[in-house]
Design a protein around this motif. Structure first.
Motif, PDB file in Angstrom:
ATOM      1  N   LYS A 156       0.829  -1.207   0.000  1.00 52.21           N
ATOM      2  CA  LYS A 156       0.000   0.000   0.000  1.00 52.21           C
ATOM      3  C   LYS A 156       0.864   1.258   0.000  1.00 52.21           C
ATOM      4  O   LYS A 156       0.545   2.232  -0.678  1.00 52.21           O
ATOM      5  CB  LYS A 156      -0.934   0.008   1.209  1.00 52.21           C
ATOM      6  CG  LYS A 156      -2.046  -1.002   1.115  1.00 52.21           C
ATOM      7  CD  LYS A 156      -2.884  -1.010   2.372  1.00 52.21           C
ATOM      8  CE  LYS A 156      -3.902  -2.139   2.327  1.00 52.21           C
ATOM      9  NZ  LYS A 156      -4.646  -2.246   3.579  1.00 52.21           N
ATOM     10  N   GLN A 157       1.946   1.242   0.760  1.00 46.85           N
ATOM     11  CA  GLN A 157       2.826   2.402   0.819  1.00 46.85           C
ATOM     12  C   GLN A 157       3.533   2.629  -0.518  1.00 46.85           C
ATOM     13  O   GLN A 157       3.721   3.770  -0.938  1.00 46.85           O
ATOM     14  CB  GLN A 157       3.861   2.239   1.942  1.00 46.85           C
ATOM     15  CG  GLN A 157       3.263   2.301   3.330  1.00 46.85           C
ATOM     16  CD  GLN A 157       2.578   3.626   3.593  1.00 46.85           C
ATOM     17  OE1 GLN A 157       3.142   4.695   3.405  1.00 46.85           O
ATOM     18  NE2 GLN A 157       1.340   3.560   4.025  1.00 46.85           N
ATOM     19  N   ILE A 198       2.318   1.810  -3.502  1.00 45.83           N
ATOM     20  CA  ILE A 198       1.288   2.348  -4.396  1.00 45.83           C
ATOM     21  C   ILE A 198       1.057   3.824  -4.093  1.00 45.83           C
ATOM     22  O   ILE A 198       0.978   4.655  -5.007  1.00 45.83           O
ATOM     23  CB  ILE A 198      -0.018   1.539  -4.279  1.00 45.83           C
ATOM     24  CG1 ILE A 198       0.177   0.145  -4.865  1.00 45.83           C
ATOM     25  CG2 ILE A 198      -1.178   2.254  -4.959  1.00 45.83           C
ATOM     26  CD1 ILE A 198      -0.950  -0.825  -4.561  1.00 45.83           C
ATOM     27  N   LEU A 199       0.965   4.171  -2.821  1.00 45.15           N
ATOM     28  CA  LEU A 199       0.765   5.566  -2.424  1.00 45.15           C
ATOM     29  C   LEU A 199       1.926   6.446  -2.882  1.00 45.15           C
ATOM     30  O   LEU A 199       1.722   7.529  -3.417  1.00 45.15           O
ATOM     31  CB  LEU A 199       0.590   5.654  -0.905  1.00 45.15           C
ATOM     32  CG  LEU A 199       0.372   7.031  -0.314  1.00 45.15           C
ATOM     33  CD1 LEU A 199      -0.935   7.623  -0.825  1.00 45.15           C
ATOM     34  CD2 LEU A 199       0.360   6.952   1.193  1.00 45.15           C
ATOM     35  N   ASN A 232       4.028   5.882  -5.353  1.00 47.51           N
ATOM     36  CA  ASN A 232       4.009   5.985  -6.823  1.00 47.51           C
ATOM     37  C   ASN A 232       2.929   6.948  -7.290  1.00 47.51           C
ATOM     38  O   ASN A 232       3.144   7.723  -8.219  1.00 47.51           O
ATOM     39  CB  ASN A 232       3.809   4.612  -7.462  1.00 47.51           C
ATOM     40  CG  ASN A 232       5.039   3.752  -7.384  1.00 47.51           C
ATOM     41  OD1 ASN A 232       6.147   4.247  -7.248  1.00 47.51           O
ATOM     42  ND2 ASN A 232       4.848   2.452  -7.457  1.00 47.51           N
ATOM     43  N   THR A 233       1.774   6.902  -6.657  1.00 46.42           N
ATOM     44  CA  THR A 233       0.680   7.804  -7.014  1.00 46.42           C
ATOM     45  C   THR A 233       1.072   9.245  -6.739  1.00 46.42           C
ATOM     46  O   THR A 233       0.856  10.122  -7.575  1.00 46.42           O
ATOM     47  CB  THR A 233      -0.591   7.439  -6.224  1.00 46.42           C
ATOM     48  OG1 THR A 233      -0.939   6.089  -6.510  1.00 46.42           O
ATOM     49  CG2 THR A 233      -1.744   8.347  -6.582  1.00 46.42           C
ATOM     50  N   ASN A 234       1.663   9.491  -5.584  1.00 51.39           N
ATOM     51  CA  ASN A 234       2.093  10.845  -5.240  1.00 51.39           C
ATOM     52  C   ASN A 234       3.171  11.343  -6.193  1.00 51.39           C
ATOM     53  O   ASN A 234       3.155  12.490  -6.619  1.00 51.39           O
ATOM     54  CB  ASN A 234       2.587  10.915  -3.801  1.00 51.39           C
ATOM     55  CG  ASN A 234       1.456  10.790  -2.812  1.00 51.39           C
ATOM     56  OD1 ASN A 234       0.302  11.014  -3.137  1.00 51.39           O
ATOM     57  ND2 ASN A 234       1.789  10.409  -1.592  1.00 51.39           N
ATOM     58  N   HIS A 235       4.107  10.467  -6.541  1.00 49.56           N
ATOM     59  CA  HIS A 235       5.161  10.843  -7.479  1.00 49.56           C
ATOM     60  C   HIS A 235       4.572  11.171  -8.850  1.00 49.56           C
ATOM     61  O   HIS A 235       4.961  12.141  -9.490  1.00 49.56           O
ATOM     62  CB  HIS A 235       6.187   9.708  -7.604  1.00 49.56           C
ATOM     63  CG  HIS A 235       7.252   9.990  -8.610  1.00 49.56           C
ATOM     64  ND1 HIS A 235       8.234  10.927  -8.399  1.00 49.56           N
ATOM     65  CD2 HIS A 235       7.476   9.487  -9.844  1.00 49.56           C
ATOM     66  CE1 HIS A 235       9.022  10.969  -9.453  1.00 49.56           C
ATOM     67  NE2 HIS A 235       8.586  10.108 -10.344  1.00 49.56           N
ATOM     68  N   HIS A 236       3.615  10.374  -9.268  1.00 47.14           N
ATOM     69  CA  HIS A 236       2.954  10.591 -10.561  1.00 47.14           C
ATOM     70  C   HIS A 236       2.230  11.925 -10.568  1.00 47.14           C
ATOM     71  O   HIS A 236       2.301  12.683 -11.542  1.00 47.14           O
ATOM     72  CB  HIS A 236       1.998   9.436 -10.842  1.00 47.14           C
ATOM     73  CG  HIS A 236       1.370   9.471 -12.185  1.00 47.14           C
ATOM     74  ND1 HIS A 236       2.101   9.281 -13.332  1.00 47.14           N
ATOM     75  CD2 HIS A 236       0.092   9.691 -12.581  1.00 47.14           C
ATOM     76  CE1 HIS A 236       1.303   9.374 -14.372  1.00 47.14           C
ATOM     77  NE2 HIS A 236       0.071   9.627 -13.947  1.00 47.14           N
ATOM     78  N   ARG A 237       1.547  12.250  -9.491  1.00 46.75           N
ATOM     79  CA  ARG A 237       0.832  13.530  -9.392  1.00 46.75           C
ATOM     80  C   ARG A 237       1.788  14.697  -9.429  1.00 46.75           C
ATOM     81  O   ARG A 237       1.540  15.712 -10.078  1.00 46.75           O
ATOM     82  CB  ARG A 237       0.014  13.582  -8.097  1.00 46.75           C
ATOM     83  CG  ARG A 237      -1.230  12.761  -8.130  1.00 46.75           C
ATOM     84  CD  ARG A 237      -2.000  12.923  -6.835  1.00 46.75           C
ATOM     85  NE  ARG A 237      -3.115  12.004  -6.819  1.00 46.75           N
ATOM     86  CZ  ARG A 237      -3.732  11.616  -5.735  1.00 46.75           C
ATOM     87  NH1 ARG A 237      -3.348  12.088  -4.550  1.00 46.75           N
ATOM     88  NH2 ARG A 237      -4.729  10.780  -5.792  1.00 46.75           N
TER      89      ARG A 237
END
Length: 71
Positions: free
Chosen positions: A55-56, A58-59, A61-66
């Motif tokens: 989960k961490q 994924i979180l 990666n999502t934050n980096h993508h944003r």
């Protein structure tokens, strides 16, 4: 078992002054502490810790993508 590995890796990263590892493991330890409080447990099962790590990741990666879209 995995909790001890995280703790040992954190100590090694601190001694070697590897900031990226220190920050990553510190974030994981904070997430683990929150998980234990939420579940009212003293120690997680290895499977729970693996799930938390996933989960961490994924979180992160999502934050980096944003952030990459903002720049």
């Amino acid at each position: 078992m995995l909790v001890e590995k995280v703790e040992e890796d954190f100590k090694i990263a601190m001694k070697s002054k590897d900031q990226l590892k220190v920050e990553t493991l510190r974030m994981l330890k904070a997430a683990l502490a929150n998980f234990l409080i939420e579940k009212r447990k003293e120690r997680p099962e290895d499977s729970e810790l693996l799930s938390l790590i996933q989960k961490q990741v994924i979180l992160a990666n999502t934050n980096h993508h944003r952030l990459s879209f903002k720049n």
